[in-house]
Design a protein around this motif. Structure first.
Motif, mmCIF file in Angstrom:
data_model
loop_
_atom_site.group_PDB
_atom_site.id
_atom_site.type_symbol
_atom_site.label_atom_id
_atom_site.label_comp_id
_atom_site.label_asym_id
_atom_site.label_seq_id
_atom_site.Cartn_x
_atom_site.Cartn_y
_atom_site.Cartn_z
ATOM 1 N N VAL A 159 42.574 31.136 40.161
ATOM 2 C CA VAL A 159 41.875 31.703 41.216
ATOM 3 C C VAL A 159 42.281 33.174 41.436
ATOM 4 O O VAL A 159 41.266 33.890 41.918
ATOM 5 N N GLU A 160 43.091 33.710 40.628
ATOM 6 C CA GLU A 160 43.293 35.138 40.905
ATOM 7 C C GLU A 160 43.733 35.579 39.448
ATOM 8 O O GLU A 160 43.673 34.697 38.584
ATOM 9 N N GLN A 161 43.898 37.035 39.392
ATOM 10 C CA GLN A 161 43.842 37.859 38.106
ATOM 11 C C GLN A 161 45.544 36.969 37.579
ATOM 12 O O GLN A 161 46.538 37.459 38.293
ATOM 13 N N ASN A 162 45.788 36.884 36.379
ATOM 14 C CA ASN A 162 46.936 36.916 35.938
ATOM 15 C C ASN A 162 47.336 38.225 35.101
ATOM 16 O O ASN A 162 46.441 38.341 34.174
ATOM 17 N N ILE A 163 48.259 38.987 35.190
ATOM 18 C CA ILE A 163 48.352 40.189 34.663
ATOM 19 C C ILE A 163 49.877 40.312 33.859
ATOM 20 O O ILE A 163 50.803 40.035 34.599
ATOM 21 N N SER A 164 49.731 40.842 32.753
ATOM 22 C CA SER A 164 50.912 41.165 31.996
ATOM 23 C C SER A 164 50.851 42.767 31.769
ATOM 24 O O SER A 164 49.839 43.178 31.187
ATOM 25 N N THR A 165 51.860 43.533 32.179
ATOM 26 C CA THR A 165 51.897 44.647 31.623
ATOM 27 C C THR A 165 52.749 45.155 30.471
ATOM 28 O O THR A 165 52.908 46.219 30.022
ATOM 29 N N THR A 166 53.323 43.958 30.006
ATOM 30 C CA THR A 166 54.229 44.567 28.825
ATOM 31 C C THR A 166 53.817 43.387 27.709
ATOM 32 O O THR A 166 54.562 42.800 27.092
ATOM 33 N N PHE A 167 52.608 43.270 27.377
ATOM 34 C CA PHE A 167 52.165 42.275 26.495
ATOM 35 C C PHE A 167 52.222 43.223 25.257
ATOM 36 O O PHE A 167 51.587 44.023 24.913
ATOM 37 N N ARG A 168 52.741 42.367 23.956
ATOM 38 C CA ARG A 168 52.763 42.898 22.665
ATOM 39 C C ARG A 168 52.051 42.136 21.867
ATOM 40 O O ARG A 168 52.387 40.851 21.728
ATOM 41 N N ARG A 186 34.047 36.731 40.294
ATOM 42 C CA ARG A 186 33.893 37.560 38.978
ATOM 43 C C ARG A 186 34.034 38.942 39.482
ATOM 44 O O ARG A 186 34.106 40.097 38.623
ATOM 45 N N HIS A 187 33.794 39.552 40.671
ATOM 46 C CA HIS A 187 33.920 41.131 41.083
ATOM 47 C C HIS A 187 35.043 41.629 40.610
ATOM 48 O O HIS A 187 35.105 42.879 40.327
ATOM 49 N N GLY A 188 36.338 40.927 40.578
ATOM 50 C CA GLY A 188 37.527 41.416 40.319
ATOM 51 C C GLY A 188 37.444 41.864 38.847
ATOM 52 O O GLY A 188 38.070 42.964 38.477
ATOM 53 N N MET A 189 36.933 41.160 38.001
ATOM 54 C CA MET A 189 36.661 41.430 36.677
ATOM 55 C C MET A 189 35.745 42.782 36.351
ATOM 56 O O MET A 189 36.227 43.456 35.592
ATOM 57 N N TYR A 193 25.805 38.900 30.125
ATOM 58 C CA TYR A 193 24.929 39.958 30.252
ATOM 59 C C TYR A 193 25.453 40.856 31.373
ATOM 60 O O TYR A 193 25.281 42.043 31.175
ATOM 61 N N ASP A 194 26.000 40.295 32.436
ATOM 62 C CA ASP A 194 26.583 41.270 33.461
ATOM 63 C C ASP A 194 27.555 42.077 33.059
ATOM 64 O O ASP A 194 27.699 43.299 33.121
ATOM 65 N N ILE A 195 28.373 41.890 31.967
ATOM 66 C CA ILE A 195 29.564 42.378 31.358
ATOM 67 C C ILE A 195 28.977 43.234 30.465
ATOM 68 O O ILE A 195 29.290 44.488 30.428
ATOM 69 N N LEU A 196 27.814 42.856 29.715
ATOM 70 C CA LEU A 196 27.301 43.876 28.822
ATOM 71 C C LEU A 196 26.666 45.245 29.432
ATOM 72 O O LEU A 196 26.580 46.327 29.074
ATOM 73 N N ARG A 197 25.887 44.942 30.686
ATOM 74 C CA ARG A 197 25.455 45.890 31.523
ATOM 75 C C ARG A 197 26.698 46.858 31.745
ATOM 76 O O ARG A 197 26.248 48.050 32.033
ATOM 77 N N THR A 215 41.057 36.851 33.801
ATOM 78 C CA THR A 215 40.494 36.902 35.378
ATOM 79 C C THR A 215 39.666 35.571 35.590
ATOM 80 O O THR A 215 39.454 34.826 34.664
ATOM 81 N N PRO A 216 39.576 35.331 36.577
ATOM 82 C CA PRO A 216 39.008 33.967 37.026
ATOM 83 C C PRO A 216 37.563 34.045 36.827
ATOM 84 O O PRO A 216 36.762 34.941 36.774
ATOM 85 N N GLY A 217 37.018 32.810 36.195
ATOM 86 C CA GLY A 217 35.621 32.688 35.778
ATOM 87 C C GLY A 217 34.696 32.313 36.713
ATOM 88 O O GLY A 217 33.605 32.557 36.392
ATOM 89 N N HIS A 218 35.162 31.693 37.801
ATOM 90 C CA HIS A 218 34.304 31.293 39.104
ATOM 91 C C HIS A 218 33.328 32.228 39.360
ATOM 92 O O HIS A 218 33.751 33.329 39.539
#
Ligand SMILES: Nc1nc2c(ncn2[C@@H]2O[C@H](COP(=O)(O)OP(=O)(O)O)[C@@H](O)[C@H]2O)c(=O)[nH]1
Ligand SMILES: [Mg+2]
Length: 289
Positions: free
Chosen positions: A90-99, A122-125, A164-168, A115-118
């Motif tokens: 339901v929330e974003q999972n973030i890694s700042t040290t991804f290799r 989606r606004h967070g994405m 579509y929304d992402i490509l926009r 990012t959550p898909g619901h």
């Protein structure tokens, strides 16, 4: 019935409040104000700065896609080398040290955002993507799709709508932001192959483009046609208004990924079967750019 009682109660409360304010008015007031400021600050930090800072802070890959596609499973596999999905969706999972496994250790770590898909979340994405595009930290979007369910029309529709929304958004920057359509769950026998998925998405995106243009026509009372006939290939200036994606004008044929600035690649794989080499290869290519 209970009105007199309540009134009495509030009357008492009021007197009490009055006494307390006159008693320790200023300290209580300052304490309350300090508490409010701290709360607002943390809410801001949590909801806005975190994503903004993260997405703008370093080279970034964003994982997106409809619910249940396997985004969090992919994030967990990429980040922790595990397949269990105990992380929230339901929330974003973030890694700042991804290799990336095949890049040298000296390479800069990446920011990886799941990012959550619901639909309602989606606004967070969208904002993370816009922020990273503006900061030029975005290296690509991994758009995860459940390839085993895509033959169901409603699932295809959902996958295409979100894409579509992402490509926009990716079309707003020169050259576009690269998108990998990760056709997940390909080990299941109902899964459609990458090439077929690409075609299915193109056909569906074409329908969405048509229907959105029509609904804009209806809303925009003045204009009788959508403004796609005068060669408006990428009019980022009218982002809010023009919903047309790809080449302008209805006569120019159906929607094609090739017509976009954004490079869209469809590659199949399976998080469950550790078959993600194709996706890793795609990321590695974009990591060095
Ligand atoms: N069969 C199969 N199931 C998968 C695969 N990847 C993820 N899943 C399952 O799909 C479901 C949704 O995964 P999750 O990562 O929560 O999806 P999200 O909503 O996109 O984050 C979970 O039950 C996963 O175990 C895969 O490659 N094959
Ligand atoms: Mg998830």
């Amino acid at each position: 019935m209970s009105t007199p009682a309540e009134m009495g109660k509030s009357g008492v409360l009021k007197t009490h409040e009055a006494t307390s304010t006159s008693g320790y008015g200023l300290p209580v007031y300052i304490l309350g104000l300090a508490f409010l400021i701290i709360t607002v600050y943390f809410a801001y930090e949590l909801l806005y700065r975190r994503t903004k800072g993260v997405a703008a802070g370093g080279p970034t890959f964003i994982i997106a896609g409809p619910s249940g596609a396997g985004k969090t499973a992919l994030f967990t596999l990429l980040r922790y080398g595990e397949k269990s999905t105990t992380l929230p969706s339901v929330e974003q999972n973030i890694s700042t040290t991804f290799r990336l496994p095949n890049l040298p250790d000296t390479a800069k770590p990446f920011v990886l955002i799941d990012t959550p898909g619901h639909q309602k979340l989606r606004h967070g994405m969208f904002s993370a993507l816009q922020i990273a595009q503006t900061a030029r930290t975005i290296h690509g979007v991994l758009y995860v799709v459940d390839a085993s369910a895509i033959s169901r029309p409603e699932r295809l529709r959902e996958a295409a709508e979100y894409l579509y929304d992402i490509l926009r958004i990716t079309e707003r920057v020169r050259g576009g932001t690269d998108v990998l359509v990760a056709a997940n769950k390909s080990e299941l026998f109902t899964a459609v192959p990458a090439k077929r998925l690409r075609t299915l998405l193109e056909v569906e995106l074409d329908k969405i483009r048509e229907s959105r243009a029509k609904s804009v026509d209806k809303v925009g009372a003045g204009g009788d046609k959508h403004d796609g006939d005068d060669g408006d290939e990428d009019d980022s200036a009218v982002v809010g208004g023009n919903l047309w994606l790809g080449r302008g004008g209805e006569k120019e044929g159906p929607f094609k990924f090739e017509d976009l600035e954004t490079e869209v690649t469809v590659v199949d794989g399976s998080v469950d079967n550790d078959k993600i080499d194709g996706w890793l290869g795609w990321m590695e290519e974009r990591a060095v750019n």
